[in-house]
Design a protein around this motif. Structure first.
Motif, PDB file in Angstrom:
ATOM      1  N   ALA A 217       0.850  -1.198   0.000  1.00  0.00           N
ATOM      2  CA  ALA A 217       0.000   0.000   0.000  1.00  0.00           C
ATOM      3  C   ALA A 217       0.887   1.250   0.000  1.00  0.00           C
ATOM      4  CB  ALA A 217      -0.931  -0.015   1.202  1.00  0.00           C
ATOM      5  N   ALA A 218       1.983   1.203   0.750  1.00  0.00           N
ATOM      6  CA  ALA A 218       2.878   2.369   0.826  1.00  0.00           C
ATOM      7  C   ALA A 218       3.457   2.711  -0.537  1.00  0.00           C
ATOM      8  CB  ALA A 218       4.008   2.092   1.821  1.00  0.00           C
ATOM      9  N   GLU A 219       3.739   1.700  -1.350  1.00  0.00           N
ATOM     10  CA  GLU A 219       4.349   1.983  -2.659  1.00  0.00           C
ATOM     11  C   GLU A 219       3.306   2.092  -3.762  1.00  0.00           C
ATOM     12  OE1 GLU A 219       6.976  -1.412  -3.104  1.00  0.00           O
ATOM     13  OE2 GLU A 219       5.511  -2.401  -4.395  1.00  0.00           O
ATOM     14  N   GLY A 220       2.039   1.966  -3.412  1.00  0.00           N
ATOM     15  CA  GLY A 220       0.975   2.127  -4.399  1.00  0.00           C
ATOM     16  C   GLY A 220       0.733   0.883  -5.246  1.00  0.00           C
ATOM     17  N   SER A 221       1.283  -0.266  -4.840  1.00  0.00           N
ATOM     18  CA  SER A 221       1.011  -1.504  -5.593  1.00  0.00           C
ATOM     19  C   SER A 221      -0.392  -2.018  -5.318  1.00  0.00           C
ATOM     20  CB  SER A 221       2.039  -2.583  -5.221  1.00  0.00           C
ATOM     21  OG  SER A 221       3.315  -2.180  -5.637  1.00  0.00           O
ATOM     22  N   VAL A 222      -0.949  -1.635  -4.189  1.00  0.00           N
ATOM     23  CA  VAL A 222      -2.393  -1.731  -3.939  1.00  0.00           C
ATOM     24  C   VAL A 222      -2.791  -0.340  -3.442  1.00  0.00           C
ATOM     25  CG1 VAL A 222      -2.384  -4.206  -3.377  1.00  0.00           C
ATOM     26  CG2 VAL A 222      -2.154  -2.517  -1.538  1.00  0.00           C
ATOM     27  N   ASP A 223      -4.097  -0.050  -3.500  1.00  0.00           N
ATOM     28  CA  ASP A 223      -4.506   1.295  -3.079  1.00  0.00           C
ATOM     29  C   ASP A 223      -4.725   1.385  -1.574  1.00  0.00           C
ATOM     30  OD1 ASP A 223      -4.757   2.700  -5.702  1.00  0.00           O
ATOM     31  OD2 ASP A 223      -6.129   1.026  -6.082  1.00  0.00           O
ATOM     32  N   VAL A 224      -5.340   0.352  -1.012  1.00  0.00           N
ATOM     33  CA  VAL A 224      -5.641   0.389   0.427  1.00  0.00           C
ATOM     34  C   VAL A 224      -5.458  -0.995   1.030  1.00  0.00           C
ATOM     35  CG1 VAL A 224      -7.379   2.201   0.070  1.00  0.00           C
ATOM     36  CG2 VAL A 224      -8.107  -0.164   0.259  1.00  0.00           C
ATOM     37  N   TYR A 225      -5.411  -1.022   2.341  1.00  0.00           N
ATOM     38  CA  TYR A 225      -5.310  -2.277   3.086  1.00  0.00           C
ATOM     39  C   TYR A 225      -6.128  -2.127   4.359  1.00  0.00           C
ATOM     40  CZ  TYR A 225      -3.328  -5.542   6.484  1.00  0.00           C
ATOM     41  OH  TYR A 225      -3.169  -6.494   7.468  1.00  0.00           O
ATOM     42  N   TYR A 226      -6.794  -3.197   4.753  1.00  0.00           N
ATOM     43  CA  TYR A 226      -7.426  -3.190   6.084  1.00  0.00           C
ATOM     44  C   TYR A 226      -7.407  -4.618   6.614  1.00  0.00           C
ATOM     45  CZ  TYR A 226     -11.633  -5.638   4.612  1.00  0.00           C
ATOM     46  OH  TYR A 226     -12.490  -6.608   4.166  1.00  0.00           O
ATOM     47  N   GLU A 227      -7.396  -4.743   7.922  1.00  0.00           N
ATOM     48  CA  GLU A 227      -7.508  -6.075   8.534  1.00  0.00           C
ATOM     49  C   GLU A 227      -7.861  -5.946  10.001  1.00  0.00           C
ATOM     50  OE1 GLU A 227      -4.437  -8.865   7.516  1.00  0.00           O
ATOM     51  OE2 GLU A 227      -5.050 -10.300   9.067  1.00  0.00           O
ATOM     52  N   LYS A 228      -8.696  -6.859  10.454  1.00  0.00           N
ATOM     53  CA  LYS A 228      -8.999  -6.969  11.888  1.00  0.00           C
ATOM     54  C   LYS A 228      -8.088  -8.030  12.503  1.00  0.00           C
ATOM     55  CE  LYS A 228     -12.457  -9.072  14.918  1.00  0.00           C
ATOM     56  NZ  LYS A 228     -12.696  -8.138  16.006  1.00  0.00           N
ATOM     57  N   GLY A 229      -7.720  -7.819  13.761  1.00  0.00           N
ATOM     58  CA  GLY A 229      -7.071  -8.886  14.524  1.00  0.00           C
ATOM     59  C   GLY A 229      -5.557  -8.900  14.447  1.00  0.00           C
ATOM     60  N   LEU A 230      -4.963  -7.843  13.928  1.00  0.00           N
ATOM     61  CA  LEU A 230      -3.500  -7.836  13.831  1.00  0.00           C
ATOM     62  C   LEU A 230      -2.862  -7.641  15.205  1.00  0.00           C
ATOM     63  CD1 LEU A 230      -2.675  -5.688  10.666  1.00  0.00           C
ATOM     64  CD2 LEU A 230      -2.907  -8.175  10.863  1.00  0.00           C
TER      65      LEU A 230
ATOM     66  N   GLY B  97     -12.077   7.104  15.037  1.00  0.00           N
ATOM     67  CA  GLY B  97     -11.071   7.887  15.752  1.00  0.00           C
ATOM     68  C   GLY B  97     -10.073   7.066  16.540  1.00  0.00           C
ATOM     69  N   ALA B  98     -10.263   5.744  16.589  1.00  0.00           N
ATOM     70  CA  ALA B  98      -9.290   4.893  17.300  1.00  0.00           C
ATOM     71  C   ALA B  98      -8.033   4.768  16.444  1.00  0.00           C
ATOM     72  CB  ALA B  98      -9.890   3.518  17.546  1.00  0.00           C
ATOM     73  N   GLY B  99      -6.902   4.580  17.113  1.00  0.00           N
ATOM     74  CA  GLY B  99      -5.662   4.341  16.386  1.00  0.00           C
ATOM     75  C   GLY B  99      -5.661   2.927  15.822  1.00  0.00           C
ATOM     76  N   PRO B 100      -4.656   2.600  15.011  1.00  0.00           N
ATOM     77  CA  PRO B 100      -4.573   1.235  14.477  1.00  0.00           C
ATOM     78  C   PRO B 100      -4.317   0.251  15.600  1.00  0.00           C
ATOM     79  CG  PRO B 100      -2.550   2.457  14.013  1.00  0.00           C
ATOM     80  CD  PRO B 100      -3.514   3.439  14.632  1.00  0.00           C
ATOM     81  N   GLY B 101      -5.017  -0.881  15.599  1.00  0.00           N
ATOM     82  CA  GLY B 101      -4.843  -1.851  16.679  1.00  0.00           C
ATOM     83  C   GLY B 101      -5.562  -3.138  16.371  1.00  0.00           C
ATOM     84  N   PRO B 102      -5.682  -4.008  17.364  1.00  0.00           N
ATOM     85  CA  PRO B 102      -6.278  -5.327  17.125  1.00  0.00           C
ATOM     86  C   PRO B 102      -7.705  -5.270  16.586  1.00  0.00           C
ATOM     87  CG  PRO B 102      -5.805  -4.976  19.482  1.00  0.00           C
ATOM     88  CD  PRO B 102      -5.186  -3.831  18.734  1.00  0.00           C
ATOM     89  N   ASP B 103      -8.453  -4.204  16.914  1.00  0.00           N
ATOM     90  CA  ASP B 103      -9.825  -4.135  16.397  1.00  0.00           C
ATOM     91  C   ASP B 103      -9.835  -3.935  14.894  1.00  0.00           C
ATOM     92  OD1 ASP B 103     -10.898  -4.520  18.832  1.00  0.00           O
ATOM     93  OD2 ASP B 103     -11.342  -2.417  19.229  1.00  0.00           O
ATOM     94  N   LEU B 104      -8.962  -3.081  14.415  1.00  0.00           N
ATOM     95  CA  LEU B 104      -8.899  -2.830  12.980  1.00  0.00           C
ATOM     96  C   LEU B 104      -7.690  -1.970  12.652  1.00  0.00           C
ATOM     97  CD1 LEU B 104     -10.766  -3.699  10.623  1.00  0.00           C
ATOM     98  CD2 LEU B 104     -11.651  -1.370  10.583  1.00  0.00           C
ATOM     99  N   VAL B 105      -7.061  -2.292  11.532  1.00  0.00           N
ATOM    100  CA  VAL B 105      -6.044  -1.410  10.939  1.00  0.00           C
ATOM    101  C   VAL B 105      -6.542  -1.074   9.540  1.00  0.00           C
ATOM    102  CG1 VAL B 105      -3.671  -1.212  10.098  1.00  0.00           C
ATOM    103  CG2 VAL B 105      -4.134  -2.426  12.252  1.00  0.00           C
ATOM    104  N   ILE B 106      -6.669   0.217   9.268  1.00  0.00           N
ATOM    105  CA  ILE B 106      -7.013   0.668   7.913  1.00  0.00           C
ATOM    106  C   ILE B 106      -5.849   1.545   7.451  1.00  0.00           C
ATOM    107  CG2 ILE B 106      -8.639   1.961   6.461  1.00  0.00           C
ATOM    108  CD1 ILE B 106     -10.704   1.753   8.709  1.00  0.00           C
TER     109      ILE B 106
END
Ligand code: IPD
Length: 274
Positions: free
Chosen positions: A205-218, A242-251
């Protein structure tokens, strides 16, 4: 900067050296076959002798370089990994092999992920694909790089044209919930990708090879380094409401896509379920 606090460049230099050594060990061990397989949280959540050996070696190298620091590692936790990190306030966050299932199957897509946190803030990070040698780095406030090139994330503004990377946990009930979310999301995006390595997903995602990423449980070791690399490439990396990235979700999404993706994920209760 506080006199006892190490420089961010110095921390990144150590991180890169440790990650390269760790990646070499992982790749060499894989060439000899996979051994010492056991399971962790569920029957599909595996750990191998290499995960453990790479973590032990990396922790020993970190200890030799900076004896007072704390280390949080995926496999052993790190006896002192939960504290603030000794006198210098440094804690290292390590995933010795992210993408263990790819490692198991010999897919050339697993990584060492190592971040340095100072006083609770991730300030430097490296993710290295152990097979290809692709390496992404970042220093907070200093940008993200791959092979000397500064990374610029996607500038896509239409979620309907966004290529979305995501992943799944190991618990069957959690996976069922995640699959339900994905089934509802996919009509609203270009397509989805599941590579099996959260740290590399964030770098793609950082290099633009995909546009976005999300995952729960990280876990923190999955996203600490990749999250900084994504942030430094221009992505917004956060959780829901408004939560930061965490186990609930990272977007991780470009600013223009964060809101629309966030709202779909909130509507679909992506941070909920088991
Ligand atoms: C896993 C991978 C995978 C992600 C999982 C992680 P591991 O880490 O990053 O892509 O979907 O959530 O647990 O178990 O291979 O270190």
């Amino acid at each position: 900067m506080d006199g006892t606090r190490p420089g961010r460049d110095e921390l990144l230099e150590i991180a890169v050296e440790v990650a390269r050594q760790a990646a070499d060990t992982a790749r060499r061990m894989r060439a000899d076959g996979v051994s010492g397989i056991s399971t962790k949280s569920t029957a599909t959540d595996v750990v191998t002798a290499a995960d453990r050996a790479v973590e032990r070696e990396a922790v020993a190298t970190l200890r030799a370089a900076r004896p007072g620091d704390a280390v949080l590692g995926e496999e052993y936790g790190g006896a002192d990994g939960t504290g603030p990190g000794g006198d210098a306030g440094v804690r290292w966050i390590l995933d010795p092999i992210d993408g263990t299932v790819n490692y198991l199957y010999g897919l050339p897509h697993y990584a060492v992920s190592l971040a340095a946190e100072v006083d609770g803030e991730v300030v430097a990070g490296v993710v290295r694909n152990a097979v290809t040698g692709d390496e992404w780095t970042a220093i907070r406030g200093g940008g993200a790089y791959r092979a000397g090139e500064r990374l610029r994330s996607s500038t896509e503004t239409d979620l309907g044209k966004a290529l979305v990377a995501t992943g799944f946990g190991y618990d069957p009930a959690r996976r069922a919930h995640q699959a339900g979310v994905l089934a509802e999301l996919i009509p609203h995006v270009r397509d989805i990708r599941r590579f099996g390595v959260a740290s590399i997903d964030l770098c793609l995602a950082a290099e633009g090879s995909v546009d976005v990423y999300y995952e729960k449980g990280l876990n923190l070791w999955d996203h600490a380094a990749g999250g900084l690399i994504a942030t430094e490439s221009g992505l917004r990396v956060d959780g829901l409401a408004g939560a930061g990235p965490g186990p609930d979700l990272v977007i991780a999404a470009p600013p223009a896509l964060f809101g629309p993706l966030h709202d779909h994920l909130a509507r679909l209760d992506a941070a909920g379920g088991p």
